[in-house]
Motif scaffolding. Structure first.
Motif, PDB file in Angstrom:
ATOM      1  N   ASP A  28       0.809  -1.221   0.000  1.00 44.14           N
ATOM      2  CA  ASP A  28       0.000   0.000   0.000  1.00 44.14           C
ATOM      3  C   ASP A  28       0.842   1.270   0.000  1.00 44.14           C
ATOM      4  OD1 ASP A  28       0.959  -0.204   2.572  1.00 44.14           O
ATOM      5  OD2 ASP A  28      -0.983   0.090   3.557  1.00 44.14           O
ATOM      6  N   SER A  29       2.134   1.151   0.180  1.00 44.24           N
ATOM      7  CA  SER A  29       3.033   2.302   0.099  1.00 44.24           C
ATOM      8  C   SER A  29       3.341   2.674  -1.346  1.00 44.24           C
ATOM      9  CB  SER A  29       4.347   1.979   0.813  1.00 44.24           C
ATOM     10  OG  SER A  29       4.974   0.849   0.207  1.00 44.24           O
ATOM     11  N   GLY A  30       2.970   1.790  -2.284  1.00 42.75           N
ATOM     12  CA  GLY A  30       3.325   1.991  -3.688  1.00 42.75           C
ATOM     13  C   GLY A  30       4.594   1.264  -4.082  1.00 42.75           C
ATOM     14  N   ASP A  31       5.296   0.688  -3.096  1.00 43.03           N
ATOM     15  CA  ASP A  31       6.513  -0.069  -3.373  1.00 43.03           C
ATOM     16  C   ASP A  31       6.170  -1.491  -3.812  1.00 43.03           C
ATOM     17  OD1 ASP A  31       8.475   1.879  -2.781  1.00 43.03           O
ATOM     18  OD2 ASP A  31       8.207   1.526  -0.626  1.00 43.03           O
ATOM     19  N   TRP A  32       7.108  -2.095  -4.524  1.00 46.80           N
ATOM     20  CA  TRP A  32       6.965  -3.476  -4.984  1.00 46.80           C
ATOM     21  C   TRP A  32       8.209  -4.266  -4.587  1.00 46.80           C
ATOM     22  CZ3 TRP A  32       2.871  -5.673  -7.765  1.00 46.80           C
ATOM     23  CH2 TRP A  32       1.864  -4.777  -8.166  1.00 46.80           C
ATOM     24  N   LEU A  33       7.977  -5.472  -4.092  1.00 46.35           N
ATOM     25  CA  LEU A  33       9.074  -6.409  -3.863  1.00 46.35           C
ATOM     26  C   LEU A  33       9.217  -7.268  -5.110  1.00 46.35           C
ATOM     27  CD1 LEU A  33      11.174  -7.984  -2.213  1.00 46.35           C
ATOM     28  CD2 LEU A  33       9.279  -9.303  -1.217  1.00 46.35           C
ATOM     29  N   ARG A  34      10.406  -7.203  -5.730  1.00 44.95           N
ATOM     30  CA  ARG A  34      10.676  -8.026  -6.921  1.00 44.95           C
ATOM     31  C   ARG A  34      11.617  -9.152  -6.539  1.00 44.95           C
ATOM     32  NH1 ARG A  34      14.468  -8.878 -11.195  1.00 44.95           N
ATOM     33  NH2 ARG A  34      15.983  -7.492 -10.189  1.00 44.95           N
ATOM     34  N   VAL A  35      11.238 -10.376  -6.900  1.00 45.16           N
ATOM     35  CA  VAL A  35      12.061 -11.549  -6.616  1.00 45.16           C
ATOM     36  C   VAL A  35      12.249 -12.357  -7.890  1.00 45.16           C
ATOM     37  CG1 VAL A  35      12.208 -13.735  -5.366  1.00 45.16           C
ATOM     38  CG2 VAL A  35      11.353 -11.692  -4.200  1.00 45.16           C
ATOM     39  N   HIS A  36      13.502 -12.686  -8.176  1.00 45.17           N
ATOM     40  CA  HIS A  36      13.825 -13.638  -9.246  1.00 45.17           C
ATOM     41  C   HIS A  36      14.585 -14.771  -8.570  1.00 45.17           C
ATOM     42  CE1 HIS A  36      15.475 -15.535 -12.796  1.00 45.17           C
ATOM     43  NE2 HIS A  36      14.827 -14.712 -13.587  1.00 45.17           N
ATOM     44  N   LEU A  37      14.043 -15.975  -8.622  1.00 37.86           N
ATOM     45  CA  LEU A  37      14.627 -17.082  -7.879  1.00 37.86           C
ATOM     46  C   LEU A  37      15.950 -17.553  -8.459  1.00 37.86           C
ATOM     47  CD1 LEU A  37      11.414 -19.173  -7.137  1.00 37.86           C
ATOM     48  CD2 LEU A  37      12.686 -17.708  -5.555  1.00 37.86           C
ATOM     49  N   GLY A  38      16.166 -17.357  -9.762  1.00 36.54           N
ATOM     50  CA  GLY A  38      17.399 -17.832 -10.359  1.00 36.54           C
ATOM     51  C   GLY A  38      17.506 -19.343 -10.275  1.00 36.54           C
ATOM     52  N   LEU A  39      18.739 -19.847 -10.224  1.00 39.63           N
ATOM     53  CA  LEU A  39      18.955 -21.290 -10.222  1.00 39.63           C
ATOM     54  C   LEU A  39      18.741 -21.923  -8.855  1.00 39.63           C
ATOM     55  CD1 LEU A  39      22.166 -21.576 -12.448  1.00 39.63           C
ATOM     56  CD2 LEU A  39      19.872 -22.372 -13.026  1.00 39.63           C
ATOM     57  N   TYR A  40      18.952 -21.160  -7.781  1.00 43.29           N
ATOM     58  CA  TYR A  40      18.983 -21.772  -6.464  1.00 43.29           C
ATOM     59  C   TYR A  40      17.955 -21.209  -5.489  1.00 43.29           C
ATOM     60  CZ  TYR A  40      23.481 -23.085  -8.450  1.00 43.29           C
ATOM     61  OH  TYR A  40      24.455 -23.552  -9.280  1.00 43.29           O
ATOM     62  N   GLY A  41      17.177 -20.234  -5.908  1.00 45.38           N
ATOM     63  CA  GLY A  41      16.234 -19.612  -4.991  1.00 45.38           C
ATOM     64  C   GLY A  41      15.035 -20.489  -4.683  1.00 45.38           C
ATOM     65  N   ALA A  42      14.469 -20.279  -3.496  1.00 42.46           N
ATOM     66  CA  ALA A  42      13.268 -21.025  -3.090  1.00 42.46           C
ATOM     67  C   ALA A  42      12.566 -20.277  -1.968  1.00 42.46           C
ATOM     68  CB  ALA A  42      13.631 -22.432  -2.628  1.00 42.46           C
ATOM     69  N   TRP A  43      11.252 -20.369  -1.973  1.00 43.61           N
ATOM     70  CA  TRP A  43      10.427 -19.884  -0.868  1.00 43.61           C
ATOM     71  C   TRP A  43      10.015 -21.079  -0.023  1.00 43.61           C
ATOM     72  CZ3 TRP A  43       9.260 -14.945   0.499  1.00 43.61           C
ATOM     73  CH2 TRP A  43       9.416 -13.931  -0.461  1.00 43.61           C
ATOM     74  N   THR A  44      10.006 -20.887   1.276  1.00 49.42           N
ATOM     75  CA  THR A  44       9.422 -21.855   2.201  1.00 49.42           C
ATOM     76  C   THR A  44       8.299 -21.165   2.948  1.00 49.42           C
ATOM     77  OG1 THR A  44      11.511 -23.051   2.516  1.00 49.42           O
ATOM     78  CG2 THR A  44       9.822 -23.354   4.195  1.00 49.42           C
ATOM     79  N   PHE A  45       7.125 -21.783   2.944  1.00 50.28           N
ATOM     80  CA  PHE A  45       5.963 -21.234   3.635  1.00 50.28           C
ATOM     81  C   PHE A  45       5.651 -22.075   4.860  1.00 50.28           C
ATOM     82  CE2 PHE A  45       5.487 -19.985  -0.788  1.00 50.28           C
ATOM     83  CZ  PHE A  45       5.165 -18.638  -0.683  1.00 50.28           C
ATOM     84  N   GLY A  46       5.246 -21.419   5.922  1.00 51.49           N
ATOM     85  CA  GLY A  46       4.820 -22.136   7.108  1.00 51.49           C
ATOM     86  C   GLY A  46       3.501 -21.588   7.606  1.00 51.49           C
TER      87      GLY A  46
END
Length: 292
Positions: A59-77
């Motif tokens: 809501d601030s107008g900012d954006w988080l940009r993520v490119h996982l590339g070869l080794y990136g990963a998200w873990t959700f809990g």
């Protein structure tokens, strides 16, 4: 490297699990501290994918940009257990007994490994590790990133005509063109090889030698394959009649692939050995019998 369907699954998961609520952001590793501070305490209002890029809007107008590339990963809990890359919870995953602070936010476990970014809300958390890009940008910077990308077959604003203009004028092979994110965004090594196999196209065919009819069919097939990937959570390219058990439920690769990772194995259609070679730093797979 995750391909486009995974990023769209991630975007949908963030929308469902974090959308419309306040998010606490931090950087346990420390490399993302300034960016985390910009979105900490803000409301996540939008989530979208373009090719292999994930964009989370606040809501601030900012954006988080993520490119996982070869080794990136998200873990959700969350209360359903832990999972990776936004995929549905695996069967038998342990449910978590979540602790919350006085404000109702989940208290996540101590970070394990180099957690670049951590997002927490009242129902769970998300940890990012190993990404090639993780930054907070303005909406203008977001548009600039997207302007450099080709059409994404999974987006409603995709313009296949734009990709065709590049392909139809290029001396480069289709195998090279399909991997260029400024031509088609979201296509990786698997979708590249498998779509060309399904179309019966020699991957070394120069783009300018492809007919418009075959291009349209190739684009439409990519749209269908990527949508299947979003639905199923993994890549399925084989048609039922070409699987060992046509009536069985597809399982993750390689049983659901025609040529990828099957070097020397018999083609599922013509029995010719699957060929492989290095091309622009990646392994290209194809069948010399089916792709003439």
């Amino acid at each position: 490297m995750p391909e486009g369907h995974t990023l769209h699954r991630l975007a949908a998961h963030f929308e469902k699990a974090f959308g419309g609520g306040t998010v606490r952001a931090s950087s346990p590793q420390g490399r993302f501290s300034e960016g985390a501070a910009r979105v900490d305490g803000r409301v996540l209002t939008e989530s979208e994918a373009h090719g292999k890029h994930l964009f989370l809007g606040f809501d601030s107008g900012d954006w988080l940009r993520v490119h996982l590339g070869l080794y990136g990963a998200w873990t959700f809990g969350d209360a359903d257990g832990e999972r990776h890359l936004g995929a549905p919870r695996a069967e038998g995953a342990d449910r978590l007994d979540l602790e919350r602070d006085p404000d109702g936010f989940v208290v996540p476990p101590e970070p394990v490994g180099a957690v670049r970014a951590r997002l927490v809300n009242t129902s769970g958390w998300a940890d990012l590790r190993g990404a090639s890009a993780c930054e907070v940008i303005t909406v203008e910077e977001k548009h600039a990133v997207q302007a450099r990308l080709g059409p994404d077959p999974l987006r409603p604003d995709a313009d296949p005509e734009r990709a065709w203009r590049t392909v139809s004028r290029s001396r480069s092979s289709l195998a090279v063109l399909l991997m260029r994110q400024d031509v088609i965004a979201g296509i990786g090594n698997i979708y590249r090889a498998e779509s060309l196999f399904r179309a019966g196209i020699d991957p070394l065919t120069p783009g300018r030698e492809l007919t418009r009819e075959r291009w349209d069919a190739l684009w439409d097939d990519l749209v269908g394959l990527l949508r299947d990937g979003v639905r199923d959570g993994f890549i399925i390219t084989t048609r039922p009649e070409d699987r060992p058990d046509p009536g069985a439920r597809p399982v993750p690769r390689p049983d659901t692939l025609y040529v990828c990772y099957r070097t020397g194995d018999p083609c599922r259609v013509c029995s010719s050995p699957v060929a492989a070679t290095e091309l622009s730093g990646r392994t290209l797979y194809w069948c010399r019998g089916c792709q003439r």
